[in-house]
Design a protein around this motif. Structure first.
Motif, PDB file in Angstrom:
ATOM      1  N   GLY A  35      -1.871  24.287  -5.700  1.00 10.87           N
ATOM      2  CA  GLY A  35      -2.422  22.953  -5.916  1.00 10.87           C
ATOM      3  C   GLY A  35      -1.361  21.879  -5.674  1.00 10.87           C
ATOM      4  N   LYS A  36      -0.119  22.196  -6.061  1.00  7.27           N
ATOM      5  CA  LYS A  36       0.986  21.261  -5.841  1.00  7.27           C
ATOM      6  C   LYS A  36       1.200  21.029  -4.346  1.00  7.27           C
ATOM      7  N   GLN A  37       1.174  22.093  -3.558  1.00  5.30           N
ATOM      8  CA  GLN A  37       1.384  21.960  -2.123  1.00  5.30           C
ATOM      9  C   GLN A  37       0.266  21.143  -1.467  1.00  5.30           C
ATOM     10  N   ARG A  38      -0.972  21.361  -1.886  1.00  7.66           N
ATOM     11  CA  ARG A  38      -2.094  20.607  -1.320  1.00  7.66           C
ATOM     12  C   ARG A  38      -1.953  19.105  -1.620  1.00  7.66           C
ATOM     13  N   ALA A  39      -1.540  18.779  -2.802  1.00  7.10           N
ATOM     14  CA  ALA A  39      -1.391  17.361  -3.172  1.00  7.10           C
ATOM     15  C   ALA A  39      -0.290  16.691  -2.341  1.00  7.10           C
ATOM     16  N   VAL A  78       0.838  -1.203   0.000  1.00  6.30           N
ATOM     17  CA  VAL A  78       0.000   0.000   0.000  1.00  6.30           C
ATOM     18  C   VAL A  78       0.869   1.247   0.000  1.00  6.30           C
ATOM     19  N   ARG A  79       1.958   1.186   0.748  1.00  8.78           N
ATOM     20  CA  ARG A  79       2.862   2.339   0.782  1.00  8.78           C
ATOM     21  C   ARG A  79       3.489   2.566  -0.590  1.00  8.78           C
ATOM     22  N   GLU A  80       3.887   1.469  -1.257  1.00  4.24           N
ATOM     23  CA  GLU A  80       4.462   1.602  -2.597  1.00  4.24           C
ATOM     24  C   GLU A  80       3.442   2.173  -3.577  1.00  4.24           C
ATOM     25  N   GLU A  81       2.191   1.686  -3.464  1.00  3.21           N
ATOM     26  CA  GLU A  81       1.153   2.227  -4.331  1.00  3.21           C
ATOM     27  C   GLU A  81       0.915   3.711  -4.031  1.00  3.21           C
ATOM     28  N   SER A  82       0.984   4.055  -2.754  1.00  4.40           N
ATOM     29  CA  SER A  82       0.828   5.464  -2.383  1.00  4.40           C
ATOM     30  C   SER A  82       1.956   6.307  -2.966  1.00  4.40           C
ATOM     31  N   GLU A  83       3.164   5.749  -2.973  1.00  2.80           N
ATOM     32  CA  GLU A  83       4.291   6.476  -3.579  1.00  2.80           C
ATOM     33  C   GLU A  83       4.088   6.638  -5.082  1.00  2.80           C
ATOM     34  N   LYS A  84       3.535   5.600  -5.745  1.00  2.25           N
ATOM     35  CA  LYS A  84       3.249   5.720  -7.177  1.00  2.25           C
ATOM     36  C   LYS A  84       2.250   6.837  -7.431  1.00  2.25           C
ATOM     37  N   ILE A  85       1.206   6.831  -6.604  1.00  2.00           N
ATOM     38  CA  ILE A  85       0.190   7.873  -6.750  1.00  2.00           C
ATOM     39  C   ILE A  85       0.795   9.249  -6.506  1.00  2.00           C
ATOM     40  N   LEU A  86       1.691   9.320  -5.531  1.00  2.00           N
ATOM     41  CA  LEU A  86       2.351  10.592  -5.233  1.00  2.00           C
ATOM     42  C   LEU A  86       3.193  11.056  -6.430  1.00  2.00           C
ATOM     43  N   ASN A  87       3.925  10.130  -7.052  1.00  2.00           N
ATOM     44  CA  ASN A  87       4.743  10.507  -8.216  1.00  2.00           C
ATOM     45  C   ASN A  87       3.876  10.976  -9.379  1.00  2.00           C
ATOM     46  N   GLN A 104       0.753  17.615   0.656  1.00  2.00           N
ATOM     47  CA  GLN A 104       0.277  17.499   2.031  1.00  2.00           C
ATOM     48  C   GLN A 104      -0.693  16.312   2.175  1.00  2.00           C
ATOM     49  N   SER A 105      -1.533  16.158   1.203  1.00  2.00           N
ATOM     50  CA  SER A 105      -2.485  15.041   1.243  1.00  2.00           C
ATOM     51  C   SER A 105      -1.754  13.695   1.176  1.00  2.00           C
ATOM     52  N   ALA A 106      -0.766  13.599   0.307  1.00  2.00           N
ATOM     53  CA  ALA A 106      -0.003  12.350   0.183  1.00  2.00           C
ATOM     54  C   ALA A 106       0.766  12.041   1.472  1.00  2.00           C
ATOM     55  N   ASN A 107       1.360  13.065   2.046  1.00  2.00           N
ATOM     56  CA  ASN A 107       2.090  12.865   3.312  1.00  2.00           C
ATOM     57  C   ASN A 107       1.152  12.417   4.435  1.00  2.00           C
ATOM     58  N   ILE A 125      -1.609  10.719   4.073  1.00  2.00           N
ATOM     59  CA  ILE A 125      -1.969   9.323   3.794  1.00  2.00           C
ATOM     60  C   ILE A 125      -0.834   8.391   4.212  1.00  2.00           C
ATOM     61  N   LEU A 126       0.382   8.749   3.867  1.00  2.00           N
ATOM     62  CA  LEU A 126       1.522   7.917   4.248  1.00  2.00           C
ATOM     63  C   LEU A 126       1.681   7.832   5.768  1.00  2.00           C
ATOM     64  N   ASN A 127       1.544   8.956   6.435  1.00  2.00           N
ATOM     65  CA  ASN A 127       1.667   8.961   7.894  1.00  2.00           C
ATOM     66  C   ASN A 127       0.558   8.131   8.550  1.00  2.00           C
ATOM     67  N   ASP A 128      -0.664   8.282   8.033  1.00  2.00           N
ATOM     68  CA  ASP A 128      -1.768   7.478   8.583  1.00  2.00           C
ATOM     69  C   ASP A 128      -1.533   5.990   8.344  1.00  2.00           C
ATOM     70  N   ALA A 129      -1.080   5.639   7.147  1.00  2.00           N
ATOM     71  CA  ALA A 129      -0.819   4.229   6.850  1.00  2.00           C
ATOM     72  C   ALA A 129       0.296   3.676   7.737  1.00  2.00           C
ATOM     73  N   LYS A 130       1.340   4.475   7.915  1.00  2.00           N
ATOM     74  CA  LYS A 130       2.430   4.034   8.785  1.00  2.00           C
ATOM     75  C   LYS A 130       1.963   3.915  10.230  1.00  2.00           C
ATOM     76  N   GLN A 131       1.195   4.875  10.679  1.00  2.00           N
ATOM     77  CA  GLN A 131       0.684   4.837  12.048  1.00  2.00           C
ATOM     78  C   GLN A 131      -0.221   3.623  12.251  1.00  2.00           C
ATOM     79  N   LYS A 132      -1.079   3.349  11.290  1.00  2.00           N
ATOM     80  CA  LYS A 132      -1.969   2.191  11.406  1.00  2.00           C
ATOM     81  C   LYS A 132      -1.180   0.896  11.372  1.00  2.00           C
ATOM     82  N   SER A 133      -0.166   0.837  10.532  1.00  2.00           N
ATOM     83  CA  SER A 133       0.632  -0.392  10.474  1.00  2.00           C
ATOM     84  C   SER A 133       1.405  -0.599  11.783  1.00  2.00           C
ATOM     85  N   ASP A 134       1.940   0.481  12.331  1.00  2.00           N
ATOM     86  CA  ASP A 134       2.646   0.375  13.616  1.00  2.00           C
ATOM     87  C   ASP A 134       1.693  -0.056  14.727  1.00  2.00           C
TER      88      ASP A 134
END
Length: 156
Positions: free
Chosen positions: A85-89, A63-72, A91-94, A96-105
């Protein structure tokens, strides 16, 4: 040397060995084998839980890798969009990554806690079972008359 404890009695010696072997057989059959089977089953459950936690961790990595793909992809598209718009995107990706990492931890920590609790509970149950079996055996040995007592009571 009148003390009966220091007199060697071959009959008593043979009966003591027979009773010891009988108790050893009973303990092996009815106590140790079930306990060892229980421990093996518990160990398998724990290893299965660990394997499941590792699988969940691998899924979260995917999921993290897919999130990185989406971020790229978002970064490539955001080049044509205004800087805001670039900054908002990003922030949103970060987020998502932080939430995913927090949930996995949290999931891994929760799995470890559950494993520790189950392990402690299993060890406690095993200890209690061993104590109960030992007490039952001690009571049985204490209350049953020994062959030597029967021999002494028959002597004039």
């Amino acid at each position: 040397m009148d003390n009966p404890l220091f007199i060697i009695d071959p009959g008593l010696f043979i009966w003591s060995i027979i009773i010891f072997l009988l108790v050893l057989f009973i303990l092996k059959r009815y106590a140790w084998t079930p306990l060892l089977n229980f421990i093996d089953e518990r160990e398998k459950e724990i290893s299965d839980s660990l394997a499941m936690a590792e699988s969940a961790k691998a899924d979260l990595e995917q999921v993290r890798e897919e999130s990185e793909k989406i971020l790229n992809e978002a970064k490539n598209q955001s080049k044509s969009i205004v800087s805001d718009g670039k900054q908002r995107a990003e922030q949103s990706a970060n987020t998502i990554l932080n939430d995913a990492k927090q949930k996995s931890d949290e999931f891994v920590l929760d799995a470890k806690k559950k494993i520790d609790v189950e392990k402690k509970r299993a060890i406690k149950e095993i200890k209690e079972e061993v104590v109960d079996l030992s007490l039952d055996l001690a009571c049985l040995l204490y209350t049953s008359p020994s062959p030597r007592d029967a021999t002494l009571s028959r002597m004039p």
